[in-house]
Design an enzyme around this catalytic site. Structure first.
Site, PDB file in Angstrom:
ATOM      1  N   ILE A 147      34.227  39.353  41.843  1.00  0.00           N
ATOM      2  CA  ILE A 147      34.070  38.090  41.124  1.00  0.00           C
ATOM      3  C   ILE A 147      33.720  38.372  39.664  1.00  0.00           C
ATOM      4  CG2 ILE A 147      32.660  36.010  40.931  1.00  0.00           C
ATOM      5  CD1 ILE A 147      32.356  36.029  43.963  1.00  0.00           C
ATOM      6  N   CYS A 148      34.526  37.788  38.759  1.00  0.00           N
ATOM      7  CA  CYS A 148      34.318  37.892  37.302  1.00  0.00           C
ATOM      8  C   CYS A 148      34.243  39.376  36.891  1.00  0.00           C
ATOM      9  CB  CYS A 148      33.076  37.089  36.922  1.00  0.00           C
ATOM     10  SG  CYS A 148      32.862  36.899  35.152  1.00  0.00           S
ATOM     11  N   GLN A 149      33.144  39.806  36.300  1.00  0.00           N
ATOM     12  CA  GLN A 149      33.023  41.211  35.905  1.00  0.00           C
ATOM     13  C   GLN A 149      33.104  42.107  37.151  1.00  0.00           C
ATOM     14  OE1 GLN A 149      29.073  42.487  34.896  1.00  0.00           O
ATOM     15  NE2 GLN A 149      29.779  43.841  33.255  1.00  0.00           N
ATOM     16  N   GLY A 151      35.035  41.639  39.488  1.00  0.00           N
ATOM     17  CA  GLY A 151      36.469  41.800  39.736  1.00  0.00           C
ATOM     18  C   GLY A 151      37.021  42.969  38.935  1.00  0.00           C
ATOM     19  N   MET A 171      38.649  37.372  41.580  1.00  0.00           N
ATOM     20  CA  MET A 171      38.401  35.946  41.272  1.00  0.00           C
ATOM     21  C   MET A 171      37.913  35.847  39.842  1.00  0.00           C
ATOM     22  SD  MET A 171      36.456  34.095  44.414  1.00  0.00           S
ATOM     23  CE  MET A 171      36.333  32.378  44.036  1.00  0.00           C
TER      24      MET A 171
END
Lengths: 355, 359
Positions: A147-149, A151, A171
């Site tokens: 998720i985000c970083q 990811g 994501m």
């Protein structure tokens, strides 16, 4: 036609209503008590330094995917965003979709963690968590959801440890850090990151809060509180608001060396696009990712613009690449009702088709 | 206006009257002038003063934020309502509207000494939000209040003093003091650039709002509430802000602001380190060196442990394989012997049977 026609009597009524809502809101605020976050039952599986690996417990009799799913959250903010409350929990919905969910909680780094590098996080912590899970399940591969970083970390991990990952889901993940609409990227281009890290050591959460609030200062530090007046009379909505408020300002400090490497390598040099990322003594080549990839992005994301995520399509080696766009923002993708109904079930189906 | 809640209208009115009278008496006694606040703003303040002592700190802080924003949008609506009151729907409203927006713009272009009423200035203080956020962040990183760095002495004479070389036995210490003052001044200069940038944006936001109101008129739409007006103002501000902070010019201003603050803090930290060293106490730079070495050792340890675990696993596997092979080998002759023994037994039994006489 007069475009602004505010009659005195209407204005008086509006002010009166505003005061009334505020008055009643005080009671709800006083009764709000402790704000709980993280609702799904979980057990601690592994602990190392500040990190804790949790396994979440499914409530019903759902047939679980045999391959466990590890969620790698960002170092920025806290991972309970993925399990905020009963009716807004990506994790709960992933469990309901038949996934066996694990999550890495990075904890709150302090001064002693200042010299942790990306190598320590990705080839160290993440890799050891993966090994722990694989051993428990007597498997050779896991499913990874970043998720985000987190990811971006998951992409690097999958490229460097291709045999350990069966399917990869990213994501709201930044890949191209220099798209023209990336505000954060524009702001860091003239910053002397070495000076910043050498001066501060760890990067304080307050600095990150300021940066994120500065993306939309008038909406996030002004209008948001005015909108809040409309829901003050509803005790549940007040709690939801305060829960979100707690999450927004719950910003762990960032380990200085990791911050240095991440901002310089990814934001300033756009290393994933330029192919210049080196973590520890290994180069990161996204072409090594030949496993199925599901890339989920938010269409109104002001932190990670859609184009920053969509750049992944042309960089990975796999032929099994799927994109899923969600009509919402960076936070809405975890917490909005629409997201809860769409995103976790889509992940579950996609994974089951590839199990 | 009916109300069933605890904060009913009568109670609020009585409280408001009481506070107004008390405040007025106090003001007269102190020989102060009557403030220029609008009656509704006074009412809101009074209402909040009466209930806030009962609220816990976090709730109070939160409510104050809401109240402050509420004042902003009622202030704005009040300003527009006063200026547009009585204008004809088809003729003179554009002129009246342009006057309000023009006054708004003057608060930016002329600064605090410019034209405009107190409420306009307060409304424009809204544009200080990004700067205010920065100040709060700076204060949170330092023992010194953020404002301290805003009000440093400056000017040609001061710069000349800083450029003069140090003299005598204390020249190094003097040079350090001068350097920190120079760095403070540099930061202050960049902070002024940053403030100026936002001041210009405020003016652009007014222009954007003007465009939006014209568009509303063309579309036959009307804003009838303070809240809708406030939302339009927010949209105008965010649009202009979003465009301008994406420019290379802002990237430079932003970078310089952070860099000069860090340069100042770094120098200060070095000076603190030197003093700590003089007291024979561990310095920050020494601690950093220790942390680096310790982390390197931990990294190696973890790697060695992993290799050790892998080797142990391999040895275990090898041992298991050898043991099972050995036990199979051992088991094999026994098996053969058992087969032979069984065959011999069968033979003996057969001969015994043969030997037994038939009954």
């Amino acid at each position: 036609m007069i475009p602004i026609d505010i009659r005195a009597d209407k204005l008086a009524q509006e002010m009166y209503d505003y005061g009334q809502k505020l008055g009643r809101g005080v009671e709800n605020l006083l009764n709000a008590e402790k704000i709980d976050t993280g609702v799904t039952p979980r057990v601690e599986i592994y602990r190392e330094d500040k990190l804790t690996l949790y396994r979440y417990q499914a409530s019903g009799q759902v047939i679980q995917n045999r391959t466990p799913l590890l969620i790698v959250y960002a170092l920025v903010n806290r991972p309970y965003m993925a399990d905020l409350q009963e009716n807004r929990s990506t994790i709960k919905n992933l469990l309901d979709a038949g996934q066996d969910v694990y999550l890495i909680d990075w904890g709150y780094p302090d001064g002693a963690d200042r010299c942790l590098t990306l190598d320590d996080y990705i080839n160290g912590y993440i890799d050891r968590c993966v090994d722990v899970i694989l051993k428990r399940h007597k498997q050779t591969q896991i499913n990874l959801l970043g998720i985000c970083q987190g990811g971006t970390f998951s992409l690097c991990y999958s490229a460097m440890h291709p045999t350990k990952v069966k399917n990869l889901i990213t994501m709201v993940t930044p890949v191209d850090f220099k798209t023209p609409d990336n505000m954060l990227s524009n702001w860091v281009q003239h910053m002397d990151i070495d000076l910043l890290v050498d001066t501060l050591g760890n990067i304080p959460g307050e600095l990150l809060n300021w940066t994120f609030l500065s993306l939309k200062p008038f909406s996030l530090t002004g209008q948001k509180y005015v909108n809040m007046v409309d829901v003050l009379e509803d005790a549940d909505k007040v709690k939801n608001f305060l829960r979100m408020e707690k999450w927004i300002f719950d910003s762990p400090d960032q380990a200085g060396e990791t911050f240095r490497q991440f901002i310089k390598g990814f934001y300033q040099q756009n290393g994933l696009i330029e192919g210049t990322i080196k973590i520890g003594n290994r180069s990161v080549d996204l072409k090594n990712i030949n496993i199925p990839v599901l890339n989920i992005y938010a269409e109104q994301d002001h932190l990670v613009p859609p184009d920053a995520s969509k750049a992944l399509r042309n960089l990975v080696g796999t032929k099994d690449y799927t994109e899923l766009s969600f009509p919402g923002g960076h936070i809405g993708i975890y917490v909005s009702g629409k997201a809860q109904a769409q995103v976790p079930p889509a992940i579950g189906t996609w994974l089951d088709e590839r199990s | 206006m009916s109300d069933k809640g605890v904060w009913n209208q009568d109670w609020i009115e009585v409280q408001q009257k009481y506070w107004e009278n008390l405040t007025e008496m106090g003001r007269k006694a102190m020989g102060m002038q009557t403030p220029t606040k609008s009656p509704w703003e006074n009412a809101m303040n009074h209402w909040w003063q009466t209930i806030s002592p009962g609220a816990p700190d976090p709730a109070r802080e939160f409510m104050e934020k809401i109240l402050e924003q509420g004042k902003t949008f009622f202030r704005m609506a009040d300003q527009f309502a006063q200026n547009l009151q009585g204008t004809a729907p088809t003729t003179d409203w554009p002129e009246a509207l342009n006057k309000v927006l023009g006054d708004l713009q003057k608060t930016f272009t002329d600064g605090a000494q410019g034209m405009g009423t107190e409420s306009l200035h307060k409304m424009m203080a809204f544009w200080e939000m990004p700067l205010d956020n920065w100040q709060r962040m700076v204060s949170s990183l330092s023992l010194m209040p953020g404002d301290l760095l805003r009000n440093m002495p400056h000017g040609m004479d001061f710069e000349r003093y800083l450029s003069a070389p140090g003299l005598g036995y204390t020249r190094e210490g003097e040079a350090q003091q001068k350097e920190i003052l120079r760095l403070m001044m540099e930061y202050q200069r960049e902070l002024q650039e940053y403030t100026q940038f936002f001041s210009n944006l405020g003016s652009l936001a007014v222009e954007r709002m003007q465009q939006k109101t014209s568009q509303l008129s063309e579309d036959g739409q009307t804003i009838e509430s303070a809240r809708a007006l406030y939302d339009l103002w927010i949209v105008s501000c965010e649009e202009v802000y979003g465009e301008q902070v994406m420019t290379p010019q802002y990237a430079e201003i932003h970078g310089n602001l952070v860099n000069t603050l860090m340069a100042f803090k770094k120098h200060m930290s070095q000076m603190v380190d030197e003093n700590l060293g003089a007291f024979n106490m561990p310095t920050r730079s020494e601690i950093h060196t220790l942390q680096d070495r310790l982390q390197e050792t931990r990294r190696e340890n973890k790697q060695l442990r992993r290799e050790l675990d892998e080797l142990r696993e391999k040895v275990d596997k090898l041992t298991t394989t050898r043991l099972s092979a050995a036990s199979e080998k051992k088991a094999a002759p026994r098996k053969k012997a058992a087969v032979k023994k069984k065959a011999a037994n069968n033979q003996t039994a057969a001969s015994k049977t043969k030997a037994r006489p038939a009954s």
